[in-house]
Structures are given as structure tokens and as C-alpha cells.
Design an enzyme around this catalytic site. Structure first.
Site, PDB file in Angstrom:
ATOM      1  N   SER A 252      41.312  39.888  34.093  1.00 52.15           N
ATOM      2  CA  SER A 252      42.135  40.953  34.965  1.00 52.15           C
ATOM      3  C   SER A 252      42.895  40.347  35.920  1.00 52.15           C
ATOM      4  O   SER A 252      42.514  39.288  36.432  1.00 52.15           O
ATOM      5  CB  SER A 252      41.273  42.031  35.662  1.00 52.15           C
ATOM      6  OG  SER A 252      40.494  42.768  34.487  1.00 52.15           O
ATOM      7  N   SER A 290      41.989  42.459  29.496  1.00 49.64           N
ATOM      8  CA  SER A 290      42.492  42.159  30.946  1.00 49.64           C
ATOM      9  C   SER A 290      43.078  43.295  31.714  1.00 49.64           C
ATOM     10  O   SER A 290      44.042  44.032  31.113  1.00 49.64           O
ATOM     11  CB  SER A 290      43.775  40.962  30.833  1.00 49.64           C
ATOM     12  OG  SER A 290      43.875  40.698  32.001  1.00 49.64           O
ATOM     13  N   ASP A 292      45.230  44.700  34.444  1.00 55.16           N
ATOM     14  CA  ASP A 292      46.327  43.996  35.017  1.00 55.16           C
ATOM     15  C   ASP A 292      47.026  45.216  35.825  1.00 55.16           C
ATOM     16  O   ASP A 292      47.695  46.285  35.281  1.00 55.16           O
ATOM     17  CB  ASP A 292      47.053  43.424  33.998  1.00 55.16           C
ATOM     18  CG  ASP A 292      46.502  42.438  33.364  1.00 55.16           C
ATOM     19  OD1 ASP A 292      45.945  41.687  33.710  1.00 55.16           O
ATOM     20  OD2 ASP A 292      46.722  42.510  32.047  1.00 55.16           O
TER      21      ASP A 292
END
Length: 364
Positions: A252, A290, A292
Site C-alpha cells: 500500500s 496494494s 493505493d
């Protein structure tokens, strides 16, 4: 021993690139946007490598005088608080707090308590507050199961806030990993000229994403050379627990963008989406695991909570004028990610896990 083909690439990593052609502000940090302050509380003790970072808007009471904001969820693998209402109303009404994934609830409680202290009718005759806490998972270096973050750490970050921006393995960035190296807090700014007007775009990132093989440093594909350097250290008996990982782009990144340009929430969402361009330029493909998230806000005006108070009558920038702000957003985010890697020192934490700082790894 360094492979001959890696010599130039490792040498490039010993210098911090300057991204793009736009000039930086005097601090080259998000606090170049007038009135913003940043504070950290860092916990660094053995298997506890974590913390809280707080970005404070230039308002005495943001619950009553909100700032316009826009959101871009690039990949939604995350557990932040406050994003649903932000997306709906296009406003922020608290400081923006960053911490680890399991610390979100404690910081939310701290923000609610802070708002009630300043606004005793919050949740009674006034609406409830939309606490805004964003997170990344620092569990590789820190024992996240200890649930160590509490309200006092949020308050300590507030108390430390200033216009001076400390970067690297500090605050919420203390336990974060980026490209399988030491990541953390990074910041940058870019200045934009639109006719006779001058505007600032500032970025702040909590960088905790990417796989090393993909890393691009100022446009150069340095990841494979850095992997070989780590493997060489491991073969020489130097601790290099960060060398392998699982080779997956996960973990992240939170990307905050601030500007003093007069933009509405829809335009700010457009600016926020350009953070993805800066992230991609460093080599991340925002992989499955991840989270984001990009958030952009403007300090050019505030929005009253009191329905009897007139809304501000301002001329927003024309859509055709936004391209320089888009470029500034992309460049400032990319620079912030590089700055986080550049400033972060090596950290050893939970179960002997280690992440190497880029500068230390690239030393001769």
C-alpha cells in the site's frame, strides 16, 4: 563484488534525482502550501516499529470550516476510515492522520474526542464528525498484533507539528517497506505558473509498496542491480533479510496532495488521480495486495458547516488550465516516493526482520 553492468546503476542510486522540470517550493515539502503543518510520533523499540503522522489544515476548527477535497481509489485494498463520506461530500473536517492498519480505530477515537472537545455539540445538535485516518500495513517490521497505537500517540503527533518536514522512517513511516527496502514518509512540492497567478502543489506519501526488481530511480531501471547488491551482502554474511520477500507488489501507499489553487471537489478528484502517474513512474503497478489511495484538497477557501452561513462565491480554475496542476501532482508524488527511500535509514524489527535503507545499501 559489484557486477560491471551494475556500477553505473548503483552510482545513480547514490544521488537523489530531481523529478520533472517544474521548480520546487522553498522546503520542497507539502508545507510549502501556506498554513499546513506536519507532525510525527515515532515508536521504535525492538519489535515495535510504528507510529502516527498527522497533517494539520490551516484552520482553527476544520469541523466547522471544512476544506474541499477529492478522492481517487487507485486500488482499494485498504482499511482507512472516513473515505465514504469524503467521496460523497467532497470535504475534509479533521486533520488527516496516517498510521498502521490496526491503529486506525484508536486514532479515529482520538479524532472524535478532539472534535468533541472543540465542539461540545458534535453528535448532539451538530452532526457527527467524519474522522479521517488512512493506513498501511507495517507488520513485516513491527508486531502489529500488539495494537500499540493509542490516542496519546495521535496527540503527540499533533503537539509536534510544524512546517519542518522530517522524512523517512519516522511517524507512521517507521515500520513501512517500499520496493522491499526501507520506506516511509516522503514529501515534495512543485510550483505552477498560470498567467499572473502562482500556485503550489504539495505531496506527502506513506510509501509501503512495490517489489525491488521494478524500482525505477529517476527513470533508470535500478531494481535488478539493487537485488544483486542485496544478494551479494547475504552471501558475504551481512544481514539482508529484506533481499527476498515474495516478489509481489503489495503493501500500500497513501498519497496526499494539497494545493492553494481554487478547485472544487470534482477537480480535486481529477488532481488526485494523477498521483497514479507519479506512482507508476517509480515502477509500481499497484498490484493486487496494494492499497493505493490518493486524496487531494485545496486551502483556497473553506466550506461552512453552519447552513445559515453563505457558501463562498469563488471563481474556480477553468478545466483547460488544469494540465500544469496534473503534472505538478504526478511529479511531486514521484519525488516524494524517491525522497522516502532516500531519507529512510535501515531498520531491524520483529523476529529479526530487516529492511535496508537505500543509501546504506548503495555505499561502496
Amino acid at each position: 563484488m559489484t557486477e560491471p553492468q551494475d556500477t553505473a546503476l548503483l552510482a545513480a542510486c547514490r544521488q537523489l534525482p530531481v523529478v520533472g522540470l517544474l521548480p520546487a517550493g522553498p522546503r520542497n515539502a507539502i508545507t510549502d502550501v501556506a498554513g499546513l503543518r506536519l507532525g510525527h510520533c515515532t515508536l521504535a523499540d525492538g519489535d515495535l516499529q510504528t507510529g502516527v503522522t498527522v497533517l494539520i489544515p490551516p484552520l482553527d476548527n476544520p469541523f466547522m470550516h471544512k476544506l474541499p477535497a477529492g478522492l481517487a481509489v487507485i486500488n482499494g485494498f485498504g482499511k482507512s476510515a472516513g473515505l465514504v463520506q469524503l467521496s460523497e461530500l467532497g470535504q475534509i473536517e479533521t486533520p488527516i492522520a496516517l498510521t498502521n492498519t490496526f491503529g486506525v480505530s484508536a486514532v479515529v477515537q482520538a479524532q472524535i474526542a478532539q472534535c468533541i472537545a472543540a465542539n461540545p455539540e458534535c453528535g448532539r445538535s451538530l452532526p457527527t464528525v467524519n474522522a479521517l485516518v488512512l493506513e498501511c500495513n507495517d507488520g513485516y517490521l513491527s508486531d502489529i498484533q500488539r495494537m500499540a497505537i493509542g490516542p496519546a500517540h495521535y496527540q503527540a503527533a499533533l503537539d509536534s507539528a510544524s512546517t519542518d518536514v522530517v522524512q523517512g522512517a519516522v511517524g507512521a513511516g517507521r515500520g513501512m517497506s517500499s520496493f522491499q527496502l526501507k520506506g516511509g514518509i516522503g514529501s515534495a512540492s512543485r510550483l505552477v505558473a498560470l498567467g499572473d497567478e502562482r500556485y503550489t502543489v504539495g505531496a506527502l506519501v506513506l510509501a509501503n509498496m512495490g517489489k525491488l526488481a521494478d524500482l525505477r530511480w529517476g527513470g533508470q531501471a535500478v531494481g535488478a542491480a539493487l537485488e544483486r547488491r542485496l544478494q551479494a551482502k547475504l552471501a558475504a554474511g551481512v544481514p539482508a533479510a529484506s533481499t527476498a520477500g515474495d516478489g509481489v507488489d503489495k503493501g500500500s501507499i497513501i498519497m496526499l496532495l494539497a494545493t492553494d489553487a481554487p478547485l472544487d471537489s470534482r477537480q480535486l478528484s481529477r488532481v488526485a488521480r494523477r498521483a497514479a502517474a507519479g506512482l507508476a513512474n517509480t515502477g509500481s503497478c499497484y498490484g493486487h495486495g496494494s492499497g493505493d489511495i490518493a486524496l487531494a484538497f485545496s486551502t483556497a477557501y473553506s466550506l461552512p458547516a453552519d447552513a445559515a452561513t453563505p457558501m463562498p462565491a469563488l471563481a474556480m480554475l477553468h478545466e483547460a488550465q488544469l494540465d500544469p496542476l496534473f503534472r505538478a501532482a504526478a511529479d511531486a508524488v514521484e519525488q516524494s516516493i524517491l525522497n522516502a527511500l532516500w531519507h529512510a535509514q535501515s531498520v531491524q524489527g520483529r523476529d529479526g526482520h530487516q529492511r535496508w535503507g537505500l543509501q546504506e545499501l548503495c555505499k561502496d
